[in-house]
Design an enzyme around this catalytic site. Structure first.
Site, mmCIF file in Angstrom:
data_model
loop_
_atom_site.group_PDB
_atom_site.id
_atom_site.type_symbol
_atom_site.label_atom_id
_atom_site.label_comp_id
_atom_site.label_asym_id
_atom_site.label_seq_id
_atom_site.Cartn_x
_atom_site.Cartn_y
_atom_site.Cartn_z
ATOM 1 N NE ARG A 1 -44.152 62.268 74.028
ATOM 2 C CZ ARG A 1 -43.143 62.685 74.781
ATOM 3 N NH1 ARG A 1 -42.672 63.905 74.641
ATOM 4 N NH2 ARG A 1 -42.610 61.878 75.674
ATOM 5 C CD GLU B 1 -47.418 59.335 81.006
ATOM 6 O OE1 GLU B 1 -48.596 59.606 80.697
ATOM 7 O OE2 GLU B 1 -46.493 59.296 80.166
ATOM 8 N NE ARG C 1 -47.300 60.391 70.728
ATOM 9 C CZ ARG C 1 -46.899 60.123 71.969
ATOM 10 N NH1 ARG C 1 -47.581 60.613 73.002
ATOM 11 N NH2 ARG C 1 -45.829 59.391 72.196
#
Length: 335
Positions: A225, A233, A267
């Site tokens: 990330r 998004e 992540r």
């Protein structure tokens, strides 16, 4: 140093059949390669002979003595750059940064001599890989080439690190090592059903066998990330553009990633560098991500976002773009 220059010159300067039929630049290479390869060639020549290239006088105003000083500085800068420039844009940045205290006419003349783009034609990226690791970095990853399919959106990448990497080698689970060896044997006897079953076992353990340059490499999977930014998004305006830009930046390239922490989704949160570029900086300057101030307070990130807003580039072309964290919250709450 000489070996690195010879390697680059040898790989850059072999013209293709198509290039053979085109006019060549002053150093005997095509217009597409004259910049980096010719500079590498002349730095190698200077390292051996202390002589600057013939014909440079026609492009610059300073003396031969001054020119030799430039090449000494460029040679040292090239030696310290890791990796060395591979594209004309990277070569221009190295020249401009190294000779920033010299006359503008000389710098531009030197760039013109090599057919390199002038600074105003090069996307400005100010932050390279840090020489000293910042506070809070837990470890560094040096990845294998990134597959475009491994890029989920504009701020998340799946990467793989070779199990032979010193940091990884001591931590490969025994059952993964055994499965990898058994898979190799199964493939040798063409028992592909067994090989596929063993590979699935390896994948389930967080590893994968990758085929890179005719070699099979056992590698560990990491989901990264990008720290400090939040890209739109995929279903939001500019979501696809953000993903496409990230693909363009990292596809097929090896990355250096500084890992700070792990988020609640498992992540690894980190800063990503590729070919001398700080990826978060590029995404912010192109208006394809927000500065994620809830988790990151770096002033340079705020400045890069402000610069993109002022230029109205990317998502800032809209007068009131929706924040991705608010968009996600609305979807969770069924709005």
């Amino acid at each position: 140093m000489g070996n690195a220059l010879r390697f680059l010159y040898g790989h850059c300067c072999k013209p293709t059949a198509e290039e053979d039929s085109q006019s060549l630049g002053p150093h005997g290479v095509s217009a597409a390669t004259v910049g980096v390869s010719a500079l590498a060639h002349d730095l190698l020549h200077f390292e051996i002979t202390s002589q600057v290239p013939e014909g440079l006088d026609k492009h610059v105003v300073s003396s031969k003595k001054a020119q030799a000083n430039w090449y000494r500085k460029l040679l040292e800068a090239w030696r310290e750059s890791k990796p060395p420039p591979k594209t004309p844009e990277e070569a221009t940045r190295l020249v401009v940064q190294t000779l920033k205290r010299h006359q503008k006419a000389d710098v531009q003349g030197l760039l013109a001599f090599y057919g390199l783009p002038l600074p105003h034609n090069v996307e400005e990226v100010s932050v390279g890989f840090p020489t000293i690791l910042p506070d809070g970095v837990k470890y560094e990853l040096q990845t294998l080439p990134v597959d475009a399919k491994a890029i989920a959106d504009g701020d998340t990448i799946t990467v793989y690190v070779s199990a032979a990497d010193p940091r990884e080698s001591a931590n490969v689970p025994r059952d993964v090592q055994i499965a990898a060896a058994q898979r190799s044997k199964a493939r040798e006897v063409r028992d592909y059903q067994k090989a596929d079953a063993l590979h699935q076992k390896i994948i389930d353990a967080g590893y994968r066998v990758l085929h890179i340059e005719n070699e099979e490499i056992l590698a560990r999977k990491y989901r990264i990330r990008l720290r400090g930014i939040d890209a739109p998004e995929s279903k939001m305006p500019y979501g696809q553009e953000a993903k496409d830009e990230l693909v363009k930046l990292v596809q097929g390239k090896c990355l250096r990633v500084l890992i700070y922490e792990e988020d609640r989704y498992g992540r690894s949160v980190g800063d990503v560098y590729c070919n001398g570029k700080f990826i978060q900086e590029v995404m912010l300057k192109k208006g394809l991500a927000w500065h994620y101030t809830a988790y990151d307070k770096r002033s340079e990130f705020a400045a890069w976002e402000k610069e993109a807003r002022a230029k109205r580039v990317g998502l800032w072309a809209s007068s009131n773009p929706e924040k991705p964290w608010e968009w996600r919250k609305d979807r969770r709450e069924g709005r």
